[in-house]
Write a protein that holds these residues in place. Structure first.
Motif, PDB file in Angstrom:
ATOM      1  N   THR A  87      -9.545  33.352  30.013  1.00  0.00           N
ATOM      2  CA  THR A  87     -11.478  33.338  29.915  1.00  0.00           C
ATOM      3  C   THR A  87     -12.110  34.196  28.777  1.00  0.00           C
ATOM      4  O   THR A  87     -12.067  35.454  28.773  1.00  0.00           O
ATOM      5  N   VAL A  88     -12.519  33.792  27.510  1.00  0.00           N
ATOM      6  CA  VAL A  88     -12.790  34.232  26.023  1.00  0.00           C
ATOM      7  C   VAL A  88     -14.028  34.430  26.244  1.00  0.00           C
ATOM      8  O   VAL A  88     -15.251  33.317  26.473  1.00  0.00           O
ATOM      9  N   VAL A  89     -15.023  35.924  26.166  1.00  0.00           N
ATOM     10  CA  VAL A  89     -16.262  35.514  26.225  1.00  0.00           C
ATOM     11  C   VAL A  89     -16.350  36.385  24.573  1.00  0.00           C
ATOM     12  O   VAL A  89     -16.446  37.133  23.830  1.00  0.00           O
ATOM     13  N   HIS A 147     -11.915  23.669  19.308  1.00  0.00           N
ATOM     14  CA  HIS A 147     -11.522  23.345  18.503  1.00  0.00           C
ATOM     15  C   HIS A 147     -10.244  23.291  18.616  1.00  0.00           C
ATOM     16  O   HIS A 147      -9.163  21.575  18.852  1.00  0.00           O
ATOM     17  N   HIS A 148      -9.217  24.295  18.486  1.00  0.00           N
ATOM     18  CA  HIS A 148      -8.243  25.020  18.782  1.00  0.00           C
ATOM     19  C   HIS A 148      -7.095  24.229  20.158  1.00  0.00           C
ATOM     20  O   HIS A 148      -6.383  25.196  20.637  1.00  0.00           O
ATOM     21  N   GLY A 149      -8.209  23.964  20.873  1.00  0.00           N
ATOM     22  CA  GLY A 149      -8.031  23.671  22.545  1.00  0.00           C
ATOM     23  C   GLY A 149      -7.857  24.921  23.531  1.00  0.00           C
ATOM     24  O   GLY A 149      -7.037  24.591  24.439  1.00  0.00           O
ATOM     25  N   HIS A 150      -8.913  25.456  23.764  1.00  0.00           N
ATOM     26  CA  HIS A 150      -8.928  26.575  24.368  1.00  0.00           C
ATOM     27  C   HIS A 150     -10.359  26.532  24.973  1.00  0.00           C
ATOM     28  O   HIS A 150     -11.623  26.185  24.500  1.00  0.00           O
ATOM     29  N   GLY A 151     -10.580  25.774  26.222  1.00  0.00           N
ATOM     30  CA  GLY A 151     -11.683  25.214  26.654  1.00  0.00           C
ATOM     31  C   GLY A 151     -12.659  26.312  27.850  1.00  0.00           C
ATOM     32  O   GLY A 151     -13.666  26.748  27.808  1.00  0.00           O
ATOM     33  N   ALA A 152     -11.786  27.406  28.098  1.00  0.00           N
ATOM     34  CA  ALA A 152     -12.420  28.212  28.978  1.00  0.00           C
ATOM     35  C   ALA A 152     -12.970  29.871  27.923  1.00  0.00           C
ATOM     36  O   ALA A 152     -12.661  30.484  27.776  1.00  0.00           O
ATOM     37  N   VAL A 153     -13.647  28.975  27.015  1.00  0.00           N
ATOM     38  CA  VAL A 153     -14.705  30.218  26.472  1.00  0.00           C
ATOM     39  C   VAL A 153     -16.078  30.202  26.355  1.00  0.00           C
ATOM     40  O   VAL A 153     -16.477  28.813  26.802  1.00  0.00           O
ATOM     41  N   ALA A 208      -2.276  27.458  18.913  1.00  0.00           N
ATOM     42  CA  ALA A 208      -3.953  26.574  18.644  1.00  0.00           C
ATOM     43  C   ALA A 208      -3.363  25.480  18.413  1.00  0.00           C
ATOM     44  O   ALA A 208      -2.161  24.934  17.762  1.00  0.00           O
ATOM     45  N   ASN A 209      -3.900  24.491  18.994  1.00  0.00           N
ATOM     46  CA  ASN A 209      -3.721  23.223  18.786  1.00  0.00           C
ATOM     47  C   ASN A 209      -5.289  22.402  17.874  1.00  0.00           C
ATOM     48  O   ASN A 209      -5.536  21.858  19.251  1.00  0.00           O
ATOM     49  N   PRO A 210      -5.332  22.507  16.812  1.00  0.00           N
ATOM     50  CA  PRO A 210      -6.736  21.822  16.295  1.00  0.00           C
ATOM     51  C   PRO A 210      -6.669  20.668  16.904  1.00  0.00           C
ATOM     52  O   PRO A 210      -5.755  19.739  17.170  1.00  0.00           O
TER      53      PRO A 210
END
Length: 279
Positions: free
Chosen positions: A90-92, A111-117, A148-150
């Motif tokens: 999880t990124v803050v 955008h690059h596929g990381h939903g937990a932000v 990264a998966n844009p």
């Protein structure tokens, strides 16, 4: 996952075990190095610093893409891995107070596929105002496994704008009203806006403390924005900030024009409108 986190909630999350990564993206337009100076003077303990100009933007020799083109996926992946971002992290994201650069990194991760932000609402101003501890110790570079998966969020480019407008979609320009009208242009070499665009200054979404207004107010002020519409600004940063607000208000599938006005004007054959005329 709610896109915004309060200072009090973040303090609780930091006290719990888990793969939480905090990234500081403090930034001031036209002041290179300002964000890092602020970071070194005091940041959330354990937070990594990422520079908007050099690490969250690419630099094209031909000038296309505007002032802040999106970073290349492999470059963005490398930076996020250096910060310790893993697939399950999880990124803050944190800036000083405007949500501008926090919006940029929030959007890039999504955008690059990381939903937990999530973004700290009100940034470092909110953190210190709530009594949050700060540190001057810079953590060592990490080695996350972020990939990264844009393509996770929609974008439009200059060639797609006319068709979007012709089909009844909206292009919302979120620069200040005087820049939109062409009365003043302190940054870019041409004043005005893309013909057919409407104006909603991002400042109308912000509270005096530097965070976003309450969600219900955001919904009211963003009323009329629909899936398939697009948002632009000067170079894509403020538009990302507004898309973060839109997500907080429950509005999804609104596209970003990454290059925005500074990209549009690189082709002198493209039309330009002001408050009184179009050319």
């Amino acid at each position: 996952m709610e896109p915004l986190v309060s200072a009090e909630e973040l303090a609780g999350l930091l006290a719990q075990p888990g793969s939480l990564v905090v990234i500081d993206v403090g930034y001031q337009l036209g002041q290179p190095g300002w964000g890092r100076e602020q970071y070194l003077a005091g940041h959330i303990p354990g937070a990594h610093f990422v520079d908007v100009e050099t690490e969250l933007s690419s630099h094209r020799s031909d000038g296309t893409g505007g002032r802040h083109p999106l970073p290349e996926p492999e470059d963005f992946q490398r930076v996020m891995r250096r910060c310790g971002v893993d697939a399950d992290s999880t990124v803050v994201v944190v800036d000083q107070e405007t949500m501008l650069s926090a919006g940029r990194l929030w959007w890039l991760l999504r955008h690059h596929g990381h939903g937990a932000v999530r973004a700290l609402n009100g940034g470092m101003r909110a953190w210190t105002g709530a009594g949050g501890v700060v540190s001057t110790v810079e953590p060592e570079a990490a080695s996350g496994d972020f990939k990264a998966n844009p393509g996770g969020l929609p974008t439009v480019d200059a060639e797609q704008i006319p068709a979007l407008l012709a089909a009844g979609g909206r292009l919302v320009d979120v620069r200040a009203a005087e820049r939109f009208r062409g009365d003043s242009e302190p940054i870019d070499p041409v004043a005005g806006h893309i013909p057919g665009a409407t104006n909603l200054p991002a400042s109308q979404l912000m509270a005096p403390d530097g965070g976003f207004l309450p969600v219900q107010v955001l919904r009211e002020r963003l009323d009329g924005l629909r899936p398939g519409d697009a948002v632009s600004c000067g170079s894509g940063l403020t538009a990302s900030q507004v898309l973060l607000a839109a997500d907080a208000a429950g509005l999804a599938d609104v596209a970003l024009y990454p290059g925005s006005w500074s990209d549009w004007i690189t082709d002198h054959s493209r039309p330009v409108a002001t408050a009184s005329r179009a050319t």
